[in-house]
Scaffold this active site. Structure first.
Site, PDB file in Angstrom:
ATOM      1  N   GLY A 173       0.806  -1.224   0.000  1.00 49.80           N
ATOM      2  CA  GLY A 173       0.000   0.000   0.000  1.00 49.80           C
ATOM      3  C   GLY A 173       0.837   1.271   0.000  1.00 49.80           C
ATOM      4  N   HIS A 208      11.781   0.415   0.507  1.00 51.00           N
ATOM      5  CA  HIS A 208      11.387  -0.943   0.909  1.00 51.00           C
ATOM      6  C   HIS A 208      12.490  -1.615   1.734  1.00 51.00           C
ATOM      7  CE1 HIS A 208       7.796  -0.789  -1.484  1.00 51.00           C
ATOM      8  NE2 HIS A 208       8.388  -0.874  -2.647  1.00 51.00           N
ATOM      9  N   SER A 217      -0.457 -10.114  -4.518  1.00 50.96           N
ATOM     10  CA  SER A 217      -0.172  -8.862  -5.216  1.00 50.96           C
ATOM     11  C   SER A 217       1.224  -8.892  -5.845  1.00 50.96           C
ATOM     12  CB  SER A 217      -0.306  -7.701  -4.231  1.00 50.96           C
ATOM     13  OG  SER A 217      -0.131  -6.466  -4.876  1.00 50.96           O
ATOM     14  N   TYR A 242      -2.766  -1.848   6.192  1.00 49.90           N
ATOM     15  CA  TYR A 242      -3.546  -1.685   4.954  1.00 49.90           C
ATOM     16  C   TYR A 242      -5.016  -1.974   5.222  1.00 49.90           C
ATOM     17  CZ  TYR A 242      -5.069  -2.656   0.117  1.00 49.90           C
ATOM     18  OH  TYR A 242      -5.737  -2.668  -1.092  1.00 49.90           O
ATOM     19  N   PHE A 261      -9.104   3.893  -4.420  1.00 47.26           N
ATOM     20  CA  PHE A 261      -8.485   3.022  -5.409  1.00 47.26           C
ATOM     21  C   PHE A 261      -8.889   3.434  -6.824  1.00 47.26           C
ATOM     22  CE2 PHE A 261      -8.720  -0.689  -8.179  1.00 47.26           C
ATOM     23  CZ  PHE A 261      -7.394  -1.100  -8.164  1.00 47.26           C
ATOM     24  N   MET A 290      -7.358   6.755  -7.946  1.00 44.58           N
ATOM     25  CA  MET A 290      -5.919   6.647  -8.205  1.00 44.58           C
ATOM     26  C   MET A 290      -5.649   5.853  -9.477  1.00 44.58           C
ATOM     27  SD  MET A 290      -4.217   6.302  -4.400  1.00 44.58           S
ATOM     28  CE  MET A 290      -2.564   6.073  -5.045  1.00 44.58           C
ATOM     29  N   ARG A 346      -4.200  -2.849  -9.201  1.00 44.52           N
ATOM     30  CA  ARG A 346      -4.728  -4.105  -9.714  1.00 44.52           C
ATOM     31  C   ARG A 346      -6.148  -4.310  -9.222  1.00 44.52           C
ATOM     32  NH1 ARG A 346      -5.095  -9.485  -8.225  1.00 44.52           N
ATOM     33  NH2 ARG A 346      -4.572  -8.797  -6.119  1.00 44.52           N
ATOM     34  N   LYS A 347      -6.315  -4.567  -7.927  1.00 42.46           N
ATOM     35  CA  LYS A 347      -7.642  -4.838  -7.383  1.00 42.46           C
ATOM     36  C   LYS A 347      -7.957  -3.974  -6.161  1.00 42.46           C
ATOM     37  CE  LYS A 347     -10.047  -9.220  -7.913  1.00 42.46           C
ATOM     38  NZ  LYS A 347     -10.075 -10.639  -7.528  1.00 42.46           N
ATOM     39  N   GLY A 348      -6.962  -3.828  -5.315  1.00 42.34           N
ATOM     40  CA  GLY A 348      -7.113  -2.959  -4.155  1.00 42.34           C
ATOM     41  C   GLY A 348      -8.132  -3.420  -3.133  1.00 42.34           C
TER      42      GLY A 348
HETATM   43  P1  A3P Z   1      -3.372  -5.412  -5.280  1.00 37.95           P
HETATM   44  O1  A3P Z   1      -2.314  -5.947  -6.199  1.00 37.95           O
HETATM   45  O2  A3P Z   1      -3.838  -6.435  -4.294  1.00 37.95           O
HETATM   46  O3  A3P Z   1      -4.491  -4.772  -6.002  1.00 37.95           O
HETATM   47  P2  A3P Z   1       2.317  -0.850  -3.326  1.00 37.95           P
HETATM   48  O4  A3P Z   1       1.833   0.536  -3.530  1.00 37.95           O
HETATM   49  O5  A3P Z   1       3.041  -1.024  -2.041  1.00 37.95           O
HETATM   50  O6  A3P Z   1       3.068  -1.329  -4.512  1.00 37.95           O
HETATM   51  O7  A3P Z   1       1.020  -1.765  -3.152  1.00 37.95           O
HETATM   52  C1  A3P Z   1       0.184  -2.034  -4.247  1.00 37.95           C
HETATM   53  C2  A3P Z   1      -1.123  -2.619  -3.761  1.00 37.95           C
HETATM   54  O8  A3P Z   1      -1.888  -1.587  -3.115  1.00 37.95           O
HETATM   55  C3  A3P Z   1      -1.967  -3.146  -4.896  1.00 37.95           C
HETATM   56  O9  A3P Z   1      -2.694  -4.265  -4.385  1.00 37.95           O
HETATM   57  C4  A3P Z   1      -2.844  -1.941  -5.181  1.00 37.95           C
HETATM   58  O10 A3P Z   1      -4.022  -2.222  -5.880  1.00 37.95           O
HETATM   59  C5  A3P Z   1      -3.137  -1.464  -3.771  1.00 37.95           C
HETATM   60  N1  A3P Z   1      -3.594  -0.074  -3.736  1.00 37.95           N
HETATM   61  C6  A3P Z   1      -3.032   0.995  -4.335  1.00 37.95           C
HETATM   62  N2  A3P Z   1      -3.752   2.111  -4.118  1.00 37.95           N
HETATM   63  C7  A3P Z   1      -4.792   1.753  -3.364  1.00 37.95           C
HETATM   64  C8  A3P Z   1      -5.912   2.468  -2.810  1.00 37.95           C
HETATM   65  N3  A3P Z   1      -6.072   3.777  -3.014  1.00 37.95           N
HETATM   66  N4  A3P Z   1      -6.797   1.758  -2.074  1.00 37.95           N
HETATM   67  C9  A3P Z   1      -6.640   0.445  -1.875  1.00 37.95           C
HETATM   68  N5  A3P Z   1      -5.624  -0.281  -2.370  1.00 37.95           N
HETATM   69  C10 A3P Z   1      -4.705   0.363  -3.107  1.00 37.95           C
END
Ligand code: A3P
Length: 283
Positions: free
Chosen positions: A44, A89, A119, A174, A210, A213, A240-242
């Site tokens: 996240g 990270h 993810s 998250y 999500f 964004m 992707r899915k969030g």
């Molecule tokens: P998924 O692959 O499960 O959809 P990071 O930013 O650390 O790379 O994490 C990415 C993950 O956070 C992805 O998960 C992404 O969809 C999710 N994500 C990004 N923005 C988000 C939002 N505004 N609300 C919820 N999930 C979000």
């Protein structure tokens, strides 16, 4: 595989994090007002970064990850005039010593490891900067062994959990952000000492959903200098899915058992592990 990742002190990194830069992390000169945004990949990071950037009058500049690039990196960071928000990270041990000495504020975001694994699996498949992975089963094995970029999720979280109660560190979940966004937002603004009124809060909430964004990421041209995750500057790969709990669509009962065994063993003493149990459904 070998041209995209390299091992540094036993942990896999992208080749975009040069060995020279990783070697020189301790020469980074932290400023007292730096804010670090720390996470294991796919927890996240982009979400929290967007939230912080949306706080009115925060007076901050979001930089690229500290471990991304070559050692000219620190020269680049030196000239950032405003308060820096620096994503990374890295595990706790690798964080530059001056960040610890100056007790810079650190926001750590954690996500239940089953969803994180799913993810990251998709990231491995879609992101040209990561090696390809054939099957979910194969990837899950690598994930559990810590043979993935940034190493073991367990080691990462445990290295940070030791500092969970330090006054300069804020732990975010998250799942909690999904459940009660405003509560998490209030934690963030209080921690950063920035006052935000209710209508501003609403606005931030609207701008960082999500879907909002994701829509923006599709519209935006990708700027290689504007990177939040050291593994890509292409935000289209991120949204992707969030959702919480997508893991259920991937884990077989056997994989679930194996995962739960590792989780139970590694997270035995962990409060964070206890908080996450609800979402992993570990026995
Ligand atoms: P998924 O692959 O499960 O959809 P990071 O930013 O650390 O790379 O994490 C990415 C993950 O956070 C992805 O998960 C992404 O969809 C999710 N994500 C990004 N923005 C988000 C939002 N505004 N609300 C919820 N999930 C979000």
């Amino acid at each position: 595989q070998s041209s995209l990742l390299h091992k540094y002190k036993g942990v896999l990194f992208s080749t975009m994090s040069s060995e020279a830069l990783l070697d020189s992390l301790d020469s980074f000169d932290a400023r007292e007002d730096d804010i670090f945004l720390v996470s294991y990949p796919k927890s996240g990071t982009h979400w929290v970064a967007e939230v912080i950037e949306n706080i009115p009058n925060a007076g901050i500049t979001l930089t690229s990850p500290i471990e991304w690039g070559d050692f000219s990196k620190f020269e680049e960071l030196k000239v950032v005039p405003k308060r820096r928000v620096i994503p990374t990270h890295l595990n706790y041990e690798m964080i530059p010593v001056t960040v610890k000495q100056k007790q810079c504020k650190i926001v750590y975001i954690v996500r239940n490891p089953k969803d994180t694994a799913v993810s990251l699996f998709h990231y491995y498949r879609d992101n040209p900067n990561l090696p390809s992975t054939e099957t979910w089963a194969e990837f899950l094995e690598l994930f559990l062994k810590g043979d993935v970029v940034y190493g073991s999720w367990f080691d990462h979280v445990l290295s940070w959990e030791k500092h969970k109660n330090d006054k300069n560190i804020l732990f975010l979940f998250y799942e909690e952000m999904k459940k009660d966004f405003v509560k998490s937002l209030k934690k963030i603004t209080a921690f950063l000492d920035i006052s935000v009124n209710d209508s501003e809060m609403d606005k931030i909430a609207q701008n960082t959903t999500f879907s909002e964004m994701k829509t923006n990421a599709v519209k935006e041209n990708c700027d290689p200098n504007h990177t939040i995750c050291a593994l890509t500057s292409d935000k289209k790969l991120v949204f992707r899915k969030g959702v919480v709990g997508d893991w259920i669509n991937y884990f077989t009962p056997k994989q679930r058992r194996v995962f739960d065994e590792v989780f139970t063993e590694k997270m035995q003493q962990s409060d964070v592990g206890r908080c996450l149990k609800e979402y992993t459904n570990a026995e």
